[in-house]
Design a protein around this motif. Structure first.
Motif, PDB file in Angstrom:
ATOM      1  N   HIS A 149       0.705  -1.287   0.187  1.00  0.00           N
ATOM      2  CA  HIS A 149      -0.028   0.050  -0.046  1.00  0.00           C
ATOM      3  C   HIS A 149       0.830   1.288  -0.040  1.00  0.00           C
ATOM      4  O   HIS A 149       0.346   2.456  -0.298  1.00  0.00           O
ATOM      5  CB  HIS A 149      -1.125  -0.073   1.108  1.00  0.00           C
ATOM      6  CG  HIS A 149      -0.394  -0.058   2.609  1.00  0.00           C
ATOM      7  ND1 HIS A 149      -0.075  -1.006   3.171  1.00  0.00           N
ATOM      8  CD2 HIS A 149      -0.088   1.154   3.226  1.00  0.00           C
ATOM      9  CE1 HIS A 149       0.374  -0.493   4.576  1.00  0.00           C
ATOM     10  NE2 HIS A 149       0.412   0.756   4.469  1.00  0.00           N
ATOM     11  N   ARG A 180       2.293   1.341  -4.128  1.00  0.00           N
ATOM     12  CA  ARG A 180       1.308   1.952  -4.829  1.00  0.00           C
ATOM     13  C   ARG A 180       1.930   1.892  -6.328  1.00  0.00           C
ATOM     14  O   ARG A 180       1.609   2.788  -7.162  1.00  0.00           O
ATOM     15  CB  ARG A 180       0.888   3.610  -4.571  1.00  0.00           C
ATOM     16  CG  ARG A 180       0.680   3.553  -3.210  1.00  0.00           C
ATOM     17  CD  ARG A 180       0.091   4.825  -2.711  1.00  0.00           C
ATOM     18  NE  ARG A 180      -1.363   4.960  -3.552  1.00  0.00           N
ATOM     19  CZ  ARG A 180      -2.238   5.847  -3.242  1.00  0.00           C
ATOM     20  NH1 ARG A 180      -1.859   6.675  -2.456  1.00  0.00           N
ATOM     21  NH2 ARG A 180      -3.296   5.810  -3.876  1.00  0.00           N
ATOM     22  N   PHE A 187      -4.650  -7.245 -12.285  1.00  0.00           N
ATOM     23  CA  PHE A 187      -4.853  -8.950 -12.018  1.00  0.00           C
ATOM     24  C   PHE A 187      -5.289  -9.623 -13.300  1.00  0.00           C
ATOM     25  O   PHE A 187      -5.972  -9.157 -13.969  1.00  0.00           O
ATOM     26  CB  PHE A 187      -5.446  -8.956 -10.648  1.00  0.00           C
ATOM     27  CG  PHE A 187      -4.698  -8.357  -9.582  1.00  0.00           C
ATOM     28  CD1 PHE A 187      -4.055  -9.430  -8.571  1.00  0.00           C
ATOM     29  CD2 PHE A 187      -4.700  -7.125  -9.314  1.00  0.00           C
ATOM     30  CE1 PHE A 187      -3.458  -8.903  -7.584  1.00  0.00           C
ATOM     31  CE2 PHE A 187      -4.051  -6.706  -8.267  1.00  0.00           C
ATOM     32  CZ  PHE A 187      -3.509  -7.372  -7.373  1.00  0.00           C
ATOM     33  N   GLN A 247      -3.875   6.255  -9.920  1.00  0.00           N
ATOM     34  CA  GLN A 247      -3.058   6.659  -8.820  1.00  0.00           C
ATOM     35  C   GLN A 247      -1.552   7.434  -9.450  1.00  0.00           C
ATOM     36  O   GLN A 247      -0.490   7.529  -8.692  1.00  0.00           O
ATOM     37  CB  GLN A 247      -2.638   5.753  -7.800  1.00  0.00           C
ATOM     38  CG  GLN A 247      -2.233   4.355  -8.108  1.00  0.00           C
ATOM     39  CD  GLN A 247      -2.010   3.286  -7.108  1.00  0.00           C
ATOM     40  OE1 GLN A 247      -1.773   3.646  -6.098  1.00  0.00           O
ATOM     41  NE2 GLN A 247      -2.300   2.229  -7.493  1.00  0.00           N
ATOM     42  N   ALA A 254      -5.765  -6.150  -4.923  1.00  0.00           N
ATOM     43  CA  ALA A 254      -5.830  -5.086  -5.601  1.00  0.00           C
ATOM     44  C   ALA A 254      -5.950  -3.638  -4.934  1.00  0.00           C
ATOM     45  O   ALA A 254      -5.288  -2.618  -5.077  1.00  0.00           O
ATOM     46  CB  ALA A 254      -6.863  -5.054  -6.438  1.00  0.00           C
ATOM     47  N   ALA A 255      -6.723  -3.921  -3.853  1.00  0.00           N
ATOM     48  CA  ALA A 255      -6.828  -2.835  -2.804  1.00  0.00           C
ATOM     49  C   ALA A 255      -5.760  -2.392  -2.327  1.00  0.00           C
ATOM     50  O   ALA A 255      -5.405  -1.317  -2.150  1.00  0.00           O
ATOM     51  CB  ALA A 255      -8.044  -2.912  -1.891  1.00  0.00           C
ATOM     52  N   ARG A 256      -4.990  -3.365  -1.840  1.00  0.00           N
ATOM     53  CA  ARG A 256      -3.589  -3.074  -1.197  1.00  0.00           C
ATOM     54  C   ARG A 256      -2.546  -2.143  -2.107  1.00  0.00           C
ATOM     55  O   ARG A 256      -1.992  -1.096  -1.946  1.00  0.00           O
ATOM     56  CB  ARG A 256      -2.765  -4.197  -0.629  1.00  0.00           C
ATOM     57  CG  ARG A 256      -3.643  -4.687   0.683  1.00  0.00           C
ATOM     58  CD  ARG A 256      -2.856  -6.218   0.825  1.00  0.00           C
ATOM     59  NE  ARG A 256      -1.700  -6.188   1.001  1.00  0.00           N
ATOM     60  CZ  ARG A 256      -0.739  -7.213   1.015  1.00  0.00           C
ATOM     61  NH1 ARG A 256      -1.381  -8.450   0.750  1.00  0.00           N
ATOM     62  NH2 ARG A 256       0.463  -7.227   1.062  1.00  0.00           N
ATOM     63  N   THR A 257      -2.518  -2.695  -3.419  1.00  0.00           N
ATOM     64  CA  THR A 257      -1.575  -1.927  -4.223  1.00  0.00           C
ATOM     65  C   THR A 257      -2.347  -0.620  -4.723  1.00  0.00           C
ATOM     66  O   THR A 257      -1.417   0.258  -5.228  1.00  0.00           O
ATOM     67  CB  THR A 257      -1.630  -2.735  -5.865  1.00  0.00           C
ATOM     68  OG1 THR A 257      -3.177  -2.781  -6.386  1.00  0.00           O
ATOM     69  CG2 THR A 257      -1.076  -4.126  -5.654  1.00  0.00           C
ATOM     70  N   MET A 258      -3.368  -0.243  -4.236  1.00  0.00           N
ATOM     71  CA  MET A 258      -4.045   1.014  -4.519  1.00  0.00           C
ATOM     72  C   MET A 258      -3.928   1.947  -3.377  1.00  0.00           C
ATOM     73  O   MET A 258      -4.736   2.975  -3.351  1.00  0.00           O
ATOM     74  CB  MET A 258      -5.509   0.878  -5.154  1.00  0.00           C
ATOM     75  CG  MET A 258      -5.402   0.487  -6.567  1.00  0.00           C
ATOM     76  SD  MET A 258      -7.095   0.624  -7.256  1.00  0.00           S
ATOM     77  CE  MET A 258      -7.813  -1.183  -6.681  1.00  0.00           C
ATOM     78  N   GLY A 259      -3.248   1.402  -2.321  1.00  0.00           N
ATOM     79  CA  GLY A 259      -3.103   2.266  -1.304  1.00  0.00           C
ATOM     80  C   GLY A 259      -3.740   1.920  -0.104  1.00  0.00           C
ATOM     81  O   GLY A 259      -3.614   2.853   0.985  1.00  0.00           O
ATOM     82  N   ALA A 260      -4.695   1.071   0.045  1.00  0.00           N
ATOM     83  CA  ALA A 260      -5.361   0.658   1.135  1.00  0.00           C
ATOM     84  C   ALA A 260      -4.886  -0.104   2.308  1.00  0.00           C
ATOM     85  O   ALA A 260      -4.036  -1.092   1.946  1.00  0.00           O
ATOM     86  CB  ALA A 260      -6.646   0.059   0.730  1.00  0.00           C
ATOM     87  N   ARG A 261      -4.677   0.451   3.332  1.00  0.00           N
ATOM     88  CA  ARG A 261      -4.074  -0.358   4.611  1.00  0.00           C
ATOM     89  C   ARG A 261      -5.099  -1.500   4.761  1.00  0.00           C
ATOM     90  O   ARG A 261      -6.062  -1.508   4.407  1.00  0.00           O
ATOM     91  CB  ARG A 261      -4.101   0.605   5.854  1.00  0.00           C
ATOM     92  CG  ARG A 261      -2.947   1.903   5.651  1.00  0.00           C
ATOM     93  CD  ARG A 261      -3.184   2.778   6.872  1.00  0.00           C
ATOM     94  NE  ARG A 261      -2.132   3.623   6.657  1.00  0.00           N
ATOM     95  CZ  ARG A 261      -0.946   3.772   7.083  1.00  0.00           C
ATOM     96  NH1 ARG A 261      -0.710   2.563   7.726  1.00  0.00           N
ATOM     97  NH2 ARG A 261      -0.013   4.590   6.752  1.00  0.00           N
ATOM     98  N   THR A 300      -8.452  -0.496   6.193  1.00  0.00           N
ATOM     99  CA  THR A 300      -9.179  -0.018   5.008  1.00  0.00           C
ATOM    100  C   THR A 300      -9.696  -1.015   3.913  1.00  0.00           C
ATOM    101  O   THR A 300     -10.731  -0.967   3.440  1.00  0.00           O
ATOM    102  CB  THR A 300      -8.277   1.175   4.341  1.00  0.00           C
ATOM    103  OG1 THR A 300      -7.571   1.739   5.212  1.00  0.00           O
ATOM    104  CG2 THR A 300      -9.252   1.938   3.572  1.00  0.00           C
ATOM    105  N   VAL A 301      -8.819  -2.041   3.713  1.00  0.00           N
ATOM    106  CA  VAL A 301      -9.457  -3.110   2.681  1.00  0.00           C
ATOM    107  C   VAL A 301     -10.658  -3.831   3.453  1.00  0.00           C
ATOM    108  O   VAL A 301     -11.596  -4.101   2.757  1.00  0.00           O
ATOM    109  CB  VAL A 301      -8.230  -4.092   2.488  1.00  0.00           C
ATOM    110  CG1 VAL A 301      -8.570  -5.421   1.736  1.00  0.00           C
ATOM    111  CG2 VAL A 301      -7.047  -3.559   1.973  1.00  0.00           C
TER     112      VAL A 301
END
Lengths: 370, 319
Positions: free
Chosen positions: A88, A91, A96, A165, B219-226, B229-230
């Protein structure tokens, strides 16, 4: 774990590059997924990690994304060690294999997810989502549900979402595998154009050599957790580093023999000249590879020819494929469809293997040995 | 040549349909018959001496809603019982699901082997009857040998007094002048009810949470979600329907809880299940009134289920 300091033989390049130094991954239980990989992903280029299933390419991509921790080694971006940086915080935009879109959100909400996490105001998020949907040629799709989209549209949404992003690195894990053949070809071109337009460092995992050749500036051919060869697509195709690469990228005829004064002595007693001369000690067992399109029909026996009999003929669009049984084993020769030569089943023929187009490898290379 | 026509029933033998229909009828009869009898009895009239007779009277329903003396005076005693029935069941179902969600989520993140161990453990805990569970908690919460003793012996009671929280507990009816007291209380009733249905909540949530695509979370993690938050932005919305469904199912199940309420609830805050039993088999012996209460409880549960169904459909349509 961070280790694997850059050694003297470390790859050089732009300081903004993504680099892997001696990266390894062993899963609990002892399964080795990646074995000591040193790679440089040049900034702004598209690199394809190409290899068969289970060769470690997806694990390598996941380590780059921060979704897996390397067991050893170091990952750097722009000279900064990011090995232990969680996903996270990295970024990196990632697409996928199954797109992993959020079914409870609309297309626009999916695209703007990273912006929502960042706390960007709603109007700004909406504007950015529209801009990205325009970029991936889905204008006006923002209000739709994910379930209403086709496979190709979902892929575009996944790409737009990963780009929202403004990532420094764009990662794609087998992004075309869920698409049908026609759409896959279209999307390969579109994705490549988009990547060139944005100039973003991109890593694509694929097992499809055609896909890798279409899209990539550089290909990393992987096998058994190792990078077997790294180079531009044509170089990898024209000059495969070993037997595995020669067999995996494109088609190849293989012949077994021994090195003899810079030439290859086949088991049948025939000699094949190689240019430049094969650099092996005399008597060393070797494998000769020659691609079907570099194998020609000769009108009569001569140097670098193999006698044989036509076993099978088939027309594949632009080319005619001639399968020939020779004493040295079965060989395939591809002729342009316009070629006047029309050998028929059972005809006796001579195959000519041009010395400059023959590649010689040790009889058993690392990939095979593993 | 004429092609053979495919069988309409997807290749099944014709007799299967008849057997299926017969089984359906038997099941319907078994489900409908008891309810129909209770419904009929609820309109009957009590006969002194523990019997009743057929009638078409609304007397029992009137008694439930406005009391026996209406219109001279009005009593909402049974509406209060209904209220407590809903409160206990609602709170316990929500609490059980609220605790089961993180537990189940963390379980699904474990290896297959650890998941199996937990599931077997939970399934085996289901074999404990309500009576057994209540007995255990009865001892645990009893004023002389359970948690109150632990509070006193460890000095927790003194500490609560020193920080002023003891008075708050007394206001809530959870303390005597000398020590904390868990029996009888809303707290003890809801706690035991939640414990009783916790394994059900886990088993209801497990399939949905274990099937959640891990790639969505990554996917959520790669977009900045801790990690939290996920869970908030991906897992919870994706599990919304199973969570609602589990809470509803447990709520309806708990509406019929008897032993827990009879042991842990304050007599003034007991539920309809207690009064229904008292009417049918207990001291009052008024089967028609007991039946009327049962019908009202059933209709209330049905009403809640229908309302939830409508709400979830509205939510789906909106989504």
């Amino acid at each position: 774990m961070s280790s694997g300091e850059p050694g003297p033989g470390a790859p050089q390049g732009d300081p903004a590059d993504l680099r892997l130094w001696d990266v390894r991954k062993t899963f609990p239980g002892g399964a080795v997924a990646v074995e000591s990989v040193d790679l440089r992903f040049p900034a702004g280029e598209l690199t394809a990690l190409l290899g068969p299933s289970g060769c470690g390419k997806t694990t390598l991509l996941r380590m780059i994304a921060g979704l897996e921790s390397p067991s050893f080694g170091r990952i750097e971006l722009g000279g900064e060690d990011i090995t232990d940086l969680p996903a996270h915080k990295r970024r990196f935009g990632m697409v996928f294999q199954n797109f992993a879109l959020f079914p409870h959100l609309t297309v626009a909400e999916n695209v703007a997810y990273s912006l929502a996490i960042e706390g960007v105001a709603k109007p700004k998020r909406r504007a950015r989502a529209e801009e990205l949907l325009d970029l991936v040629q889905l204008p006006g799709y923002g209000a739709r549900r994910i379930g209403e989209l086709s496979g190709g549209q979902r892929q575009r949404v996944a790409i737009a979402r990963a780009l929202a992003q403004e990532p420094s690195v764009f990662l794609l894990d087998e992004p075309m595998s869920a698409l049908d053949a026609k759409l896959r070809e279209e999307m390969q071109v579109e994705l490549r154009l988009l990547q060139q337009r944005l100039g973003i460092t991109t890593v694509v995992v694929t097992h499809d050599q055609r896909e890798a050749m279409t899209m990539a500036d550089r290909i990393v051919v992987m096998s058994n957790g190792r990078a077997e060869q790294v180079g531009p697509p044509q170089e990898v195709y024209q000059r495969p580093a070993n037997r595995f690469v020669a067999g995996f990228i494109g088609k190849a005829n293989f012949l077994s023999g021994t090195a003899d004064r810079g030439e290859v002595l086949l088991a049948t007693g025939a000699r094949l000249s190689v240019a430049p001369a094969a650099n092996f000690r005399d008597g060393a067992p070797v494998q000769v590879a020659c691609r079907p399109e570099w194998t020609f029909l000769a009108s009569e026996p001569g140097a670098n020819t193999l006698a044989g009999r036509v076993a099978f003929v088939r027309d594949i669009g632009q080319v005619r494929e001639i399968h020939v049984e020779t004493p040295a084993g079965p060989q395939v020769c591809e002729l342009p469809f316009s070629s006047p030569a029309r050998p028929r089943l059972g005809d006796a023929v001579h195959l000519f293997l041009p010395p400059e187009l023959i590649r010689v490898f040790p009889a058993q290379d690392r990939a095979e040995a593993a | 040549m004429t092609a053979a026509r495919p069988q309409a029933s997807g290749g099944r033998r014709p007799g299967f349909g008849a057997v299926q229909a017969l089984l359906g009828l038997v099941l319907a009869a078994l489900c409908v018959a008891p309810f129909a009898i209770v419904l009929v009895v609820s309109f009957g009239q009590v006969v002194e001496g523990a019997s009743w007779r057929w009638a078409l009277s609304l007397e029992n329903y009137l008694r439930f809603f406005v009391g026996l003396e209406w219109p001279a005076s009005t009593s909402f005693l049974y509406l209060q019982k209904l209220w407590w029935t809903l409160v206990y069941a609602g709170l316990a179902a929500v609490i059980a699901v609220a605790f089961a969600f993180p537990f189940t989520w963390l379980t699904t993140r474990q290896s297959r082997r650890i998941q199996t161990v937990w599931l077997v453990f939970l399934l085996s805990s289901l074999s404990l009857s309500e009576v057994f569970v209540v007995m255990g908690w009865d001892v645990l919460l009893s004023n002389r040998s359970g948690l109150p003793m632990v509070f006193r012996e460890t000095g927790l009671t003194d500490w609560l007094q020193s920080v002023g929280w003891f008075d708050t507990l007394r206001d809530w009816g959870m303390a005597t002048p000398r020590n904390v007291r868990f029996k009888t209380s809303v707290f003890a009733t809801v706690l035991t009810m939640s414990y009783l249905v916790f394994p059900y909540a886990v088993i209801l949530l497990y399939p949905a949470l274990s099937r959640l695509d891990p790639a969505m979370l990554e996917a959520a993690r790669t977009m900045g979600a801790r990690p939290f938050t996920v869970i908030r932005t991906v897992v919870l919305p994706a599990a919304r329907l199973p969570l609602t469904g589990a809470a509803l199912l447990l709520f309806v199940y708990l509406l019929g809880a008897y032993v827990v309420v009879s042991v842990f609830a304050d007599p003034a805050r007991q539920t309809l299940t207690i009064t229904i039993y008292e009417s049918v088999r207990g001291a009052t012996l008024n089967a028609p009134f007991g039946a009327a209460q049962a019908v009202i409880l059933l209709l209330t549960a049905g009403g809640f289920l229908l309302a939830s169904l409508r709400l979830s459909r509205l939510a789906e349509a909106k989504a």
